[in-house]
Design a protein around this motif. Sequence first.
Motif, PDB file in Angstrom:
ATOM      1  N   ARG A   1     -27.724 -42.001 -97.403  1.00 43.36           N
ATOM      2  CA  ARG A   1     -29.071 -41.575 -97.812  1.00 43.36           C
ATOM      3  C   ARG A   1     -29.352 -42.169 -99.181  1.00 43.36           C
ATOM      4  NH1 ARG A   1     -32.688 -37.424 -97.695  1.00 43.36           N
ATOM      5  NH2 ARG A   1     -31.975 -36.820 -95.628  1.00 43.36           N
ATOM      6  N   SER A   2     -30.572 -42.650 -99.386  1.00 39.55           N
ATOM      7  CA  SER A   2     -30.855 -43.116-100.746  1.00 39.55           C
ATOM      8  C   SER A   2     -31.476 -41.960-101.521  1.00 39.55           C
ATOM      9  CB  SER A   2     -31.759 -44.345-100.722  1.00 39.55           C
ATOM     10  OG  SER A   2     -33.082 -43.966-100.552  1.00 39.55           O
ATOM     11  N   VAL A   3     -30.951 -41.716-102.715  1.00 42.53           N
ATOM     12  CA  VAL A   3     -31.386 -40.565-103.498  1.00 42.53           C
ATOM     13  C   VAL A   3     -31.970 -41.026-104.826  1.00 42.53           C
ATOM     14  CG1 VAL A   3     -29.733 -38.977-102.462  1.00 42.53           C
ATOM     15  CG2 VAL A   3     -29.068 -40.257-104.480  1.00 42.53           C
ATOM     16  N   THR A   4     -32.844 -40.202-105.394  1.00 42.19           N
ATOM     17  CA  THR A   4     -33.489 -40.586-106.660  1.00 42.19           C
ATOM     18  C   THR A   4     -32.944 -39.796-107.841  1.00 42.19           C
ATOM     19  OG1 THR A   4     -35.263 -38.976-106.421  1.00 42.19           O
ATOM     20  CG2 THR A   4     -35.629 -41.126-105.411  1.00 42.19           C
ATOM     21  N   LYS A   5     -32.090 -38.801-107.551  1.00 44.62           N
ATOM     22  CA  LYS A   5     -31.516 -38.015-108.653  1.00 44.62           C
ATOM     23  C   LYS A   5     -30.168 -37.436-108.222  1.00 44.62           C
ATOM     24  CE  LYS A   5     -33.975 -33.913-107.167  1.00 44.62           C
ATOM     25  NZ  LYS A   5     -35.005 -32.931-107.369  1.00 44.62           N
ATOM     26  N   ALA A   6     -29.471 -36.822-109.166  1.00 46.04           N
ATOM     27  CA  ALA A   6     -28.169 -36.227-108.840  1.00 46.04           C
ATOM     28  C   ALA A   6     -28.367 -35.068-107.864  1.00 46.04           C
ATOM     29  CB  ALA A   6     -27.491 -35.742-110.113  1.00 46.04           C
ATOM     30  N   LEU A   7     -27.536 -35.023-106.856  1.00 42.89           N
ATOM     31  CA  LEU A   7     -27.606 -33.983-105.812  1.00 42.89           C
ATOM     32  C   LEU A   7     -26.238 -33.334-105.646  1.00 42.89           C
ATOM     33  CD1 LEU A   7     -29.430 -35.504-102.690  1.00 42.89           C
ATOM     34  CD2 LEU A   7     -30.289 -33.735-104.213  1.00 42.89           C
ATOM     35  N   ASN A   8     -26.216 -32.151-105.016  1.00 42.19           N
ATOM     36  CA  ASN A   8     -24.954 -31.574-104.570  1.00 42.19           C
ATOM     37  C   ASN A   8     -24.489 -32.319-103.324  1.00 42.19           C
ATOM     38  OD1 ASN A   8     -23.928 -29.138-105.982  1.00 42.19           O
ATOM     39  ND2 ASN A   8     -26.053 -28.489-105.724  1.00 42.19           N
ATOM     40  N   ILE A   9     -23.471 -33.120-103.462  1.00 35.80           N
ATOM     41  CA  ILE A   9     -22.939 -33.857-102.311  1.00 35.80           C
ATOM     42  C   ILE A   9     -21.446 -33.575-102.233  1.00 35.80           C
ATOM     43  CG2 ILE A   9     -22.640 -36.104-101.203  1.00 35.80           C
ATOM     44  CD1 ILE A   9     -24.831 -37.181-103.097  1.00 35.80           C
ATOM     45  N   HIS A  10     -20.973 -33.224-101.062  1.00 33.98           N
ATOM     46  CA  HIS A  10     -19.544 -33.044-100.849  1.00 33.98           C
ATOM     47  C   HIS A  10     -19.213 -33.706 -99.515  1.00 33.98           C
ATOM     48  CE1 HIS A  10     -15.794 -30.373-101.258  1.00 33.98           C
ATOM     49  NE2 HIS A  10     -15.588 -31.220-100.275  1.00 33.98           N
ATOM     50  N   THR A  11     -18.610 -34.877 -99.575  1.00 35.06           N
ATOM     51  CA  THR A  11     -18.187 -35.530 -98.332  1.00 35.06           C
ATOM     52  C   THR A  11     -16.693 -35.807 -98.393  1.00 35.06           C
ATOM     53  OG1 THR A  11     -18.527 -37.827 -99.036  1.00 35.06           O
ATOM     54  CG2 THR A  11     -20.433 -36.688 -98.125  1.00 35.06           C
TER      55      THR A  11
ATOM     56  N   TYR B   1      -7.889 -45.591-106.967  1.00 33.13           N
ATOM     57  CA  TYR B   1      -8.595 -44.977-108.084  1.00 33.13           C
ATOM     58  C   TYR B   1      -9.408 -43.742-107.712  1.00 33.13           C
ATOM     59  CZ  TYR B   1      -7.672 -49.570-110.107  1.00 33.13           C
ATOM     60  OH  TYR B   1      -7.069 -50.703-110.563  1.00 33.13           O
ATOM     61  N   TRP B   2      -9.452 -42.797-108.632  1.00 30.59           N
ATOM     62  CA  TRP B   2     -10.452 -41.731-108.636  1.00 30.59           C
ATOM     63  C   TRP B   2     -11.504 -42.126-109.657  1.00 30.59           C
ATOM     64  CZ3 TRP B   2     -11.209 -37.359-105.741  1.00 30.59           C
ATOM     65  CH2 TRP B   2     -10.188 -37.031-104.839  1.00 30.59           C
ATOM     66  N   LEU B   3     -12.755 -42.191-109.226  1.00 26.82           N
ATOM     67  CA  LEU B   3     -13.855 -42.499-110.135  1.00 26.82           C
ATOM     68  C   LEU B   3     -14.454 -41.183-110.618  1.00 26.82           C
ATOM     69  CD1 LEU B   3     -13.449 -45.235-108.880  1.00 26.82           C
ATOM     70  CD2 LEU B   3     -15.898 -45.404-108.440  1.00 26.82           C
ATOM     71  N   VAL B   4     -14.510 -41.025-111.944  1.00 29.88           N
ATOM     72  CA  VAL B   4     -15.123 -39.814-112.481  1.00 29.88           C
ATOM     73  C   VAL B   4     -16.283 -40.175-113.392  1.00 29.88           C
ATOM     74  CG1 VAL B   4     -13.102 -38.316-112.310  1.00 29.88           C
ATOM     75  CG2 VAL B   4     -13.375 -39.739-114.336  1.00 29.88           C
ATOM     76  N   ASP B   5     -17.270 -39.296-113.450  1.00 27.00           N
ATOM     77  CA  ASP B   5     -18.407 -39.434-114.367  1.00 27.00           C
ATOM     78  C   ASP B   5     -19.201 -40.730-114.139  1.00 27.00           C
ATOM     79  OD1 ASP B   5     -20.050 -38.505-116.420  1.00 27.00           O
ATOM     80  OD2 ASP B   5     -18.951 -39.596-117.953  1.00 27.00           O
ATOM     81  N   HIS B   6     -19.024 -41.372-112.996  1.00 25.98           N
ATOM     82  CA  HIS B   6     -19.823 -42.558-112.644  1.00 25.98           C
ATOM     83  C   HIS B   6     -19.551 -42.862-111.180  1.00 25.98           C
ATOM     84  CE1 HIS B   6     -15.978 -44.599-112.835  1.00 25.98           C
ATOM     85  NE2 HIS B   6     -16.532 -45.722-112.407  1.00 25.98           N
ATOM     86  N   ASN B   7     -20.444 -43.580-110.569  1.00 27.33           N
ATOM     87  CA  ASN B   7     -20.191 -44.045-109.204  1.00 27.33           C
ATOM     88  C   ASN B   7     -20.778 -45.418-108.931  1.00 27.33           C
ATOM     89  OD1 ASN B   7     -22.897 -43.758-107.624  1.00 27.33           O
ATOM     90  ND2 ASN B   7     -22.735 -41.813-108.708  1.00 27.33           N
ATOM     91  N   SER B   8     -21.750 -45.856-109.751  1.00 27.89           N
ATOM     92  CA  SER B   8     -22.438 -47.112-109.447  1.00 27.89           C
ATOM     93  C   SER B   8     -21.528 -48.306-109.718  1.00 27.89           C
ATOM     94  CB  SER B   8     -23.710 -47.234-110.281  1.00 27.89           C
ATOM     95  OG  SER B   8     -23.383 -47.618-111.588  1.00 27.89           O
TER      96      SER B   8
ATOM     97  N   SER C   1     -25.375 -43.730-106.260  1.00 30.32           N
ATOM     98  CA  SER C   1     -26.121 -44.982-106.131  1.00 30.32           C
ATOM     99  C   SER C   1     -25.232 -46.129-105.678  1.00 30.32           C
ATOM    100  CB  SER C   1     -26.772 -45.326-107.472  1.00 30.32           C
ATOM    101  OG  SER C   1     -25.773 -45.456-108.464  1.00 30.32           O
ATOM    102  N   ARG C   2     -24.173 -45.790-104.963  1.00 30.70           N
ATOM    103  CA  ARG C   2     -23.242 -46.810-104.461  1.00 30.70           C
ATOM    104  C   ARG C   2     -23.488 -46.953-102.971  1.00 30.70           C
ATOM    105  NH1 ARG C   2     -18.163 -48.876-104.868  1.00 30.70           N
ATOM    106  NH2 ARG C   2     -18.208 -48.529-107.102  1.00 30.70           N
ATOM    107  N   SER C   3     -23.480 -48.179-102.467  1.00 33.65           N
ATOM    108  CA  SER C   3     -23.601 -48.293-101.013  1.00 33.65           C
ATOM    109  C   SER C   3     -22.196 -48.336-100.432  1.00 33.65           C
ATOM    110  CB  SER C   3     -24.410 -49.522-100.624  1.00 33.65           C
ATOM    111  OG  SER C   3     -23.616 -50.654-100.705  1.00 33.65           O
ATOM    112  N   VAL C   4     -21.959 -47.520 -99.411  1.00 34.22           N
ATOM    113  CA  VAL C   4     -20.622 -47.389 -98.848  1.00 34.22           C
ATOM    114  C   VAL C   4     -20.642 -47.786 -97.378  1.00 34.22           C
ATOM    115  CG1 VAL C   4     -19.876 -45.590-100.449  1.00 34.22           C
ATOM    116  CG2 VAL C   4     -20.991 -44.936 -98.337  1.00 34.22           C
TER     117      VAL C   4
END
Lengths: 327, 327
Positions: free
Chosen positions: A118-128, B87-94, B117-120
């Motif tokens: 999903r493309s998001v525009t802000k920080a969300l609660n995501i748990h995958t 790696y565990w990425l913390v405080d960032h994902n892009s 904002s990362r494409s997986v």
Amino acid sequence: MLKFILIFLNIFINIKNFFHFGDKMIYAFGHKNPDTDSIISAIAVSKLKEGVIPARIGDINPETRFVLDSFKLPDPKIIVNSAENKYWLVDHNSEEQTIDGLDEDQILGIIDHHKFSRSVTKALNIHTEPLGCNCTILAKMLFAESINVDKNLAGAMLGAIMSDTVIFRSSTTTDEDKEVAGKLAEIAGIEDIEKFGFEVKRMACNLKSFNPEYEVEKDFKKFETGGINYGVGQIETVCLEDVQEAKSMVMEVLENKMEKENLHFIILMVTDIMKKGTELWVTGAPDFVEEAFGKLENDALWVDGMMSRKKQVIPQIDRVIENAVNV
Amino acid sequence: MLKFILIFLNIFINIKNFFHFGDKMIYAFGHKNPDTDSIISAIAVSKLKEGVIPARIGDINPETRFVLDSFKLPDPKIIVNSAENKYWLVDHNSEEQTIDGLDEDQILGIIDHHKFSRSVTKALNIHTEPLGCNCTILAKMLFAESINVDKNLAGAMLGAIMSDTVIFRSSTTTDEDKEVAGKLAEIAGIEDIEKFGFEVKRMACNLKSFNPEYEVEKDFKKFETGGINYGVGQIETVCLEDVQEAKSMVMEVLENKMEKENLHFIILMVTDIMKKGTELWVTGAPDFVEEAFGKLENDALWVDGMMSRKKQVIPQIDRVIENAVNV
């Protein structure tokens, strides 16, 4: 007469206020064409998060009906989109799989075991988490927060795990799914997990609800090699005999699909999880399939031990096509 | 001689094996130009997940140095990418914020409070929450799993929260950040949270580490209205007097940026969190800014109560430009 109308109106308004109609409600729901994992995940979230009402955006299939009835759980409420409400998305996150017209601001959180797409525009609660079943994640969360998982919920979540992992035989199954399933079975008092899993999966064999279009589309992928476009779908079943009865309907769907999408041929893998093999159902050029796997009979061919499209079908078919194109 | 070489080689191999050099290591690290939240989050993950080594992909700034030294925590190891590690990425994902050349298969999980904002290409371990600080998420996870958070880790995590939420004054601050900060302060034996937050933020005033390019880019956005392109950046500080000393360097960066990116003008908001106001530093056409906010002196203007770019700068500037363009 007016007096009566006013009295009824008054009663209606009171009932409305009592049930908070029109207020913002919080629902949890799984994907379109909900499976057992989506339905039971919605119920599990309602235990995990206060004020959340379990919901669904589609009909209950026979397998899920069996699980809900076995563990005396009420059906999640069917919902359509309303801008007034807030939602927890479970067992899905993509825009195609969710309720129509959903706005990002309505999403309270996402708990899912699929790829995040999903493309998001802000920080969300995501748990995958990359586990075989979404209920495995939810059980872990319930256990971590020391929330009581009763016998019925545990049984239903176990049902979801056995269904989604195809009785631990799907390639997405992880040790964590098995470990959590063991804990849930203990709570539910289910001794033979495999036997229970088989009972659950057998319910999907009920052909009354077998939808050929849905079954073909569910896991269909297109491929291209040497200028030849083809498609390969896969159905996983524990009841090949029952599915056989639907073959003529399925073949019609495949024929139409092949024509509509300009494919050279389609192979539908009907994989029997228990027998550990696949019956290939083929429309279009059977020559490639026959050269790769053997002679077809009535557009079909059983291949013992074949379970994986990626490893046991695509490379073999591509090789045959490439040879044919080079000659 | 050969004998000596062999002995040394043997010693080297033993040391190598002892420290597991060459084995796959698991590191946790935060974003490029790491801030206190990135550094302390990496340390917190090493408590949460077994076998994880805290790491960083950039230098430690003075604020973080103060936090690490105050709570006697060793510096996370600096790392460069290696295909061997996970790696565990913390405080960032892009992808822009992470270590160069990182492959999706190397990511064990992501714990972050920013927009995803990362494409997986497949299901991943992702845990994001829209909170003011990543250490708030990690503290919640540590508490939920009943993992011991000692006095020093609690103090450092509190430092990260006070830094990232700008002493609870940033608009991203949530009640959960405050609640978790309270719990951490209790463990760390810190009575006056605000005073401690101010001590932490004061460390960022050390101009030895003030990097004008970084400060300008950190939160820079471009806008267009009536054919006029302009940029607005924002620095949040508790020490406007110290930042003043760097003004000439910053103005040079702004001038170059304006020219390079073909902007009509740039406004840098130097927001003083404690004084609750902003000094605007302006390059290019000052007329628009003067009409919106008042007379500039030395390319600068203090506006009391101005904190928000979105609400208190952009609409006002756009209105002035639109009026000018229409006339």
